[in-house]
Write a protein that holds these residues in place. Structure first.
Motif, short mmCIF file in Angstrom:
data_model
loop_
_atom_site.label_atom_id
_atom_site.label_comp_id
_atom_site.label_asym_id
_atom_site.label_seq_id
_atom_site.Cartn_x
_atom_site.Cartn_y
_atom_site.Cartn_z
N ARG A 106 16.10 53.46 -28.99
CA ARG A 106 16.69 52.13 -29.20
C ARG A 106 17.60 51.76 -28.02
O ARG A 106 17.58 50.62 -27.55
CB ARG A 106 17.47 52.10 -30.51
CG ARG A 106 17.85 50.67 -30.89
CD ARG A 106 18.77 50.57 -32.06
NE ARG A 106 18.18 51.07 -33.29
CZ ARG A 106 18.70 50.88 -34.48
NH1 ARG A 106 19.81 50.21 -34.64
NH2 ARG A 106 18.13 51.36 -35.56
N GLN A 107 18.38 52.72 -27.52
CA GLN A 107 19.25 52.46 -26.37
C GLN A 107 18.43 52.15 -25.12
O GLN A 107 18.77 51.26 -24.35
CB GLN A 107 20.17 53.66 -26.12
CG GLN A 107 21.26 53.83 -27.14
CD GLN A 107 22.04 55.12 -26.93
OE1 GLN A 107 21.51 56.14 -26.47
NE2 GLN A 107 23.32 55.08 -27.30
N LYS A 108 17.35 52.90 -24.94
CA LYS A 108 16.47 52.65 -23.79
C LYS A 108 15.86 51.25 -23.88
O LYS A 108 15.81 50.52 -22.88
CB LYS A 108 15.36 53.70 -23.72
CG LYS A 108 14.50 53.58 -22.48
CD LYS A 108 13.45 54.68 -22.44
CE LYS A 108 12.57 54.59 -21.24
NZ LYS A 108 11.90 53.33 -21.03
N LYS A 109 15.43 50.87 -25.07
CA LYS A 109 14.85 49.54 -25.27
C LYS A 109 15.92 48.47 -24.99
O LYS A 109 15.64 47.45 -24.36
CB LYS A 109 14.29 49.39 -26.69
CG LYS A 109 13.47 48.14 -26.88
CD LYS A 109 12.75 48.16 -28.22
CE LYS A 109 11.91 46.91 -28.37
NZ LYS A 109 11.20 46.86 -29.64
N PHE A 110 17.14 48.71 -25.46
CA PHE A 110 18.24 47.78 -25.19
C PHE A 110 18.43 47.64 -23.67
O PHE A 110 18.51 46.53 -23.15
CB PHE A 110 19.55 48.27 -25.83
CG PHE A 110 20.77 47.57 -25.30
CD1 PHE A 110 21.13 46.32 -25.77
CD2 PHE A 110 21.54 48.14 -24.30
CE1 PHE A 110 22.22 45.66 -25.25
CE2 PHE A 110 22.64 47.48 -23.78
CZ PHE A 110 22.99 46.24 -24.26
N ALA A 111 18.53 48.77 -22.98
CA ALA A 111 18.78 48.76 -21.54
C ALA A 111 17.65 48.04 -20.79
O ALA A 111 17.90 47.23 -19.90
CB ALA A 111 18.95 50.18 -21.03
N ASP A 112 16.41 48.34 -21.15
CA ASP A 112 15.26 47.69 -20.48
C ASP A 112 15.28 46.17 -20.72
O ASP A 112 15.02 45.39 -19.79
CB ASP A 112 13.95 48.29 -20.98
CG ASP A 112 13.72 49.71 -20.47
OD1 ASP A 112 14.31 50.08 -19.43
OD2 ASP A 112 12.96 50.45 -21.13
N ASN A 113 15.60 45.76 -21.94
CA ASN A 113 15.69 44.32 -22.22
C ASN A 113 16.85 43.69 -21.47
O ASN A 113 16.76 42.56 -20.99
CB ASN A 113 15.84 44.07 -23.73
CG ASN A 113 14.54 44.20 -24.47
OD1 ASN A 113 13.53 43.67 -24.05
ND2 ASN A 113 14.55 44.94 -25.56
N TYR A 114 17.96 44.41 -21.37
CA TYR A 114 19.13 43.89 -20.66
C TYR A 114 18.83 43.71 -19.17
O TYR A 114 19.21 42.72 -18.57
CB TYR A 114 20.35 44.81 -20.85
CG TYR A 114 21.57 44.25 -20.17
CD1 TYR A 114 22.29 43.22 -20.76
CD2 TYR A 114 21.98 44.73 -18.94
CE1 TYR A 114 23.40 42.67 -20.12
CE2 TYR A 114 23.09 44.19 -18.31
CZ TYR A 114 23.79 43.17 -18.90
OH TYR A 114 24.88 42.62 -18.27
N ILE A 115 18.12 44.65 -18.59
CA ILE A 115 17.72 44.54 -17.18
C ILE A 115 16.88 43.29 -16.97
O ILE A 115 17.03 42.57 -15.99
CB ILE A 115 16.95 45.81 -16.73
CG1 ILE A 115 17.91 47.00 -16.67
CG2 ILE A 115 16.26 45.59 -15.40
CD1 ILE A 115 17.22 48.35 -16.53
N GLU A 116 16.02 43.01 -17.92
CA GLU A 116 15.12 41.85 -17.81
C GLU A 116 15.86 40.52 -18.03
O GLU A 116 15.65 39.56 -17.32
CB GLU A 116 14.00 42.00 -18.83
CG GLU A 116 12.86 41.03 -18.65
CD GLU A 116 11.73 41.32 -19.62
OE1 GLU A 116 11.31 40.37 -20.30
OE2 GLU A 116 11.28 42.47 -19.68
N SER A 117 16.74 40.49 -19.04
CA SER A 117 17.35 39.20 -19.42
C SER A 117 18.79 39.02 -18.97
O SER A 117 19.25 37.90 -18.79
CB SER A 117 17.30 39.04 -20.95
OG SER A 117 18.21 39.95 -21.57
N GLY A 118 19.54 40.11 -18.87
CA GLY A 118 20.96 40.00 -18.54
C GLY A 118 21.81 39.57 -19.73
O GLY A 118 22.99 39.32 -19.59
N ASN A 119 21.22 39.49 -20.91
CA ASN A 119 21.92 39.05 -22.11
C ASN A 119 22.03 40.23 -23.08
O ASN A 119 21.04 40.68 -23.66
CB ASN A 119 21.14 37.90 -22.76
CG ASN A 119 21.86 37.30 -23.94
OD1 ASN A 119 22.36 38.02 -24.80
ND2 ASN A 119 21.87 35.97 -23.99
N ALA A 120 23.27 40.73 -23.27
CA ALA A 120 23.49 41.92 -24.10
C ALA A 120 23.17 41.66 -25.58
O ALA A 120 22.57 42.51 -26.24
CB ALA A 120 24.94 42.40 -23.95
N THR A 121 23.56 40.51 -26.10
CA THR A 121 23.33 40.21 -27.51
C THR A 121 21.84 40.14 -27.82
O THR A 121 21.36 40.77 -28.77
CB THR A 121 24.02 38.89 -27.91
OG1 THR A 121 25.41 38.99 -27.60
CG2 THR A 121 23.83 38.58 -29.37
#
Length: 189
Positions: free
Chosen positions: A8-23
């Protein structure tokens, strides 16, 4: 020693890299919408996640930034006329786009840029510049002869080619030595 990321953390980090939006990254990673904002900010403070994001960002940057080898390869392709560019030309039917190799001025500049990297080859640089300039003159004469339908220009072209070849031999630098010394620029002889 850094802690390994959970899926889940890895998925969060990968999405954050793509979007820049933490929420939004927290929501996409499967965290509750109610707590996504807080979890997203907390995740960005966790050392393991920060380290993972920084590492991935460096990888992305290194792929986007041209290194010295790529720059030399591009300059060489331009100097050899292998790199093509799209240009828009006017036709009887309107505008059309076509591709063409770099013009001689651009090719000369690319050659100079390559040769700047070889400071011990001053004589070679001078010879190459003279040769490229002579080739530019030949091209201009060919264009002029085609436009004017002048057959006498071919004699002048042959004379210039002999002059170019003579200068190359006088300098004592034949094409094999040139290629061994500076394989990034094609001699063209």
């Amino acid at each position: 020693m850094s802690k390994k990321l959970t899926p889940r953390q890895k998925k969060f980090a990968d999405n954050y890299i793509e979007s820049g939006n933490a929420t939004q990254s927290a929501i996409k990673a499967g965290y509750s919408k109610k707590t996504a904002r807080v979890i997203g900010q907390e995740n960005l403070l966790k050392t393991a996640i920060k380290t993972y994001i920084e590492k991935k960002m460096k990888e992305i940057e290194s792929h986007k930034i041209m290194d010295a080898k790529e720059a030399m390869e591009l300059l060489t392709r331009i100097a050899r006329g292998e790199e093509r560019e799209t240009v828009v030309v006017g036709t009887a039917d309107g505008l059309a786009s076509t591709t063409k190799e770099a013009d001689l001025k651009t090719r000369i500049n690319a050659t100079k840029e390559i040769l700047k990297r070889y400071p011990d080859n001053d004589k070679l640089v001078e010879q190459q510049i003279r040769k490229v300039k002579a080739e530019a003159e030949l091209q201009e004469l060919r264009v002029k002869s085609v436009k004017e339908g002048n057959t006498q220009v071919e004699d002048k072209l042959a004379e210039l080619m002999e002059k170019i070849q003579g200068e190359v031999k006088e300098d004592g630098v034949d094409s094999n030595i040139h290629k061994e010394t500076n394989g990034n620029v094609e001699n063209g002889s």
